[in-house]
Scaffold this motif. Structure first.
Motif, short mmCIF file in Angstrom:
data_model
loop_
_atom_site.label_atom_id
_atom_site.label_comp_id
_atom_site.label_asym_id
_atom_site.label_seq_id
_atom_site.Cartn_x
_atom_site.Cartn_y
_atom_site.Cartn_z
N SER A 43 0.84 -1.29 -0.02
CA SER A 43 -0.03 -0.03 -0.07
C SER A 43 0.83 1.27 -0.03
O SER A 43 0.26 2.23 -0.56
N LEU A 44 2.14 1.23 0.40
CA LEU A 44 2.92 2.39 0.45
C LEU A 44 3.21 2.90 -1.04
O LEU A 44 3.95 3.78 -1.13
N TYR A 45 3.10 1.83 -1.92
CA TYR A 45 3.27 2.04 -3.31
C TYR A 45 1.94 2.32 -4.23
O TYR A 45 2.06 2.21 -5.47
N LYS A 46 0.70 2.75 -3.39
CA LYS A 46 -0.17 2.99 -4.20
C LYS A 46 0.21 4.24 -5.14
O LYS A 46 0.37 5.28 -4.67
N GLY A 47 -0.69 4.01 -6.27
CA GLY A 47 -0.60 5.34 -7.37
C GLY A 47 0.97 5.37 -7.71
O GLY A 47 1.04 6.23 -8.37
N VAL A 48 1.64 4.31 -7.91
CA VAL A 48 3.14 4.63 -8.38
C VAL A 48 3.08 4.40 -10.09
O VAL A 48 3.83 4.83 -10.71
N LEU A 49 1.93 3.77 -10.66
CA LEU A 49 2.01 3.61 -12.12
C LEU A 49 1.85 4.90 -12.82
O LEU A 49 2.43 5.08 -13.87
N PHE A 99 -3.12 12.52 -14.95
CA PHE A 99 -2.30 11.03 -14.29
C PHE A 99 -2.03 11.45 -12.71
O PHE A 99 -2.37 10.61 -12.00
N GLU A 100 -1.93 12.90 -12.24
CA GLU A 100 -1.92 12.99 -11.01
C GLU A 100 -3.19 12.82 -10.29
O GLU A 100 -3.27 12.62 -8.95
N VAL A 101 -4.20 13.14 -10.76
CA VAL A 101 -5.62 13.04 -10.32
C VAL A 101 -5.67 11.62 -10.08
O VAL A 101 -6.09 11.18 -8.99
N VAL A 102 -5.45 10.69 -10.84
CA VAL A 102 -5.66 9.17 -10.65
C VAL A 102 -4.67 8.82 -9.72
O VAL A 102 -5.00 8.01 -8.76
N LYS A 103 -3.28 9.33 -9.62
CA LYS A 103 -2.51 8.93 -8.59
C LYS A 103 -3.09 9.18 -7.18
O LYS A 103 -3.02 8.32 -6.21
N VAL A 104 -3.47 10.53 -7.10
CA VAL A 104 -3.99 10.98 -5.60
C VAL A 104 -5.32 10.08 -5.46
O VAL A 104 -5.27 9.84 -4.14
N ALA A 105 -6.00 9.74 -6.23
CA ALA A 105 -7.24 8.82 -5.94
C ALA A 105 -6.88 7.52 -5.53
O ALA A 105 -7.31 7.04 -4.55
N GLN A 106 -5.67 7.22 -5.98
CA GLN A 106 -5.36 5.72 -5.75
C GLN A 106 -4.70 5.77 -4.42
O GLN A 106 -4.86 4.88 -3.41
N GLN A 107 -3.98 6.86 -3.93
CA GLN A 107 -3.27 7.00 -2.58
C GLN A 107 -4.24 7.19 -1.64
O GLN A 107 -3.92 6.85 -0.53
N ALA A 108 -5.35 7.89 -1.90
CA ALA A 108 -6.29 8.20 -1.09
C ALA A 108 -7.28 6.89 -0.64
O ALA A 108 -7.74 6.88 0.49
N ASN A 109 -7.28 5.98 -1.32
CA ASN A 109 -8.14 4.77 -1.31
C ASN A 109 -7.26 3.97 0.04
O ASN A 109 -6.28 3.54 -0.05
N GLY A 118 -7.20 -1.01 -9.88
CA GLY A 118 -6.06 -0.78 -10.51
C GLY A 118 -5.91 0.71 -10.93
O GLY A 118 -7.14 1.42 -10.90
N THR A 119 -4.95 1.16 -11.76
CA THR A 119 -4.85 2.65 -12.31
C THR A 119 -6.00 2.84 -13.31
O THR A 119 -6.77 3.88 -13.51
N PHE A 120 -6.11 1.83 -14.29
CA PHE A 120 -7.11 2.10 -15.30
C PHE A 120 -8.66 2.21 -14.91
O PHE A 120 -9.49 2.90 -15.28
N ALA A 121 -8.85 1.22 -13.95
CA ALA A 121 -10.12 1.24 -13.35
C ALA A 121 -10.45 2.53 -12.52
O ALA A 121 -11.65 3.01 -12.70
N VAL A 122 -9.63 2.99 -11.70
CA VAL A 122 -9.70 4.38 -11.11
C VAL A 122 -9.88 5.30 -12.09
O VAL A 122 -10.69 6.19 -12.06
#
Length: 196
Positions: A43-49, A99-109, A118-122
């Motif tokens: 989880s520490l690497y959420k939003g890395v893609l 890409f930043e919006v998707v990254k932050v959404a993944q990190q906030a989950n 995953g990235t594309f689902a988000v």
């Protein structure tokens, strides 16, 4: 960047709460420890893609548009370099922001990493529920333009202004001859020795 970027995002979205709450963090270490324990180490690497996917196009757009804006503004003066950098950063921000919006959404989950989308689902979910506009995939684009525009304005402006005033060292023909000798004579010998 990761995992500190995830920690930064968690602190930015944190509200006041109880220190015993697994989603309330008191320090960087506490955040990392609670995330690893409650969501899994990955989880520490959420939003890395998303940043990885956009890195090469981002750099290409940054340097290409800088050269285009530099020609557009005319003679190579410090003002030209600063304005071209500002334009370059603005263009870069428009590319990078989704890409930043998707990254932050993944990190906030805060779900377990193995059940997090995953990235594309988000990205699909953001587009479906909030759209492509300023409330969806381009949320926060003005702040990203401000950050990237200012950074590239200073970066390109200072670099090129100073670089045009500094005399470049003259490389002698002997140096090139040594490099050519190394490439054409020494390197093949080294490769033939390693094959034996």
């Amino acid at each position: 960047m990761h995992p500190l970027d995830v920690v930064k995002t968690r602190f930015q979205i944190q509200t006041t709460g109880n220190p015993n709450d697994p989603h309330y963090y008191t320090s960087v270490y506490d955040c990392m420890r609670k995330m690893a324990r409650n969501e899994g180490v990955l989880s520490l690497y959420k939003g890395v893609l998303p940043p990885v996917l956009v890195e090469t196009p981002k750099r290409a757009v940054k340097f290409l548009t800088f050269e285009i804006y530099k020609q557009l503004f005319g003679s190579p003066t410090p003002a030209t370099f600063f304005l071209a950098g500002l334009g370059s950063g603005t263009t870069e921000a428009i590319l990078v922001n989704p890409f930043e919006v998707v990254k932050v959404a993944q990190q906030a989950n805060r779900a377990q990493h193995k059940v997090s989308p995953g990235t594309f689902a988000v990205a699909r979910e953001i587009i479906k529920t909030q759209g492509l506009g300023f409330r969806g995939l381009n949320k926060g684009v003005t702040a990203t333009i401000g950050r990237n525009g200012l950074f590239n304005c200073v970066y390109f402006g200072l670099f090129h202004s100073v670089n045009t005033r500094v005399t470049q060292p003259q490389v002698s023909v002997t140096f090139y001859a040594l490099i050519q000798c190394y490439i054409h004579e020494i390197v093949p010998i080294l490769f033939s020795v390693t094959r034996m």
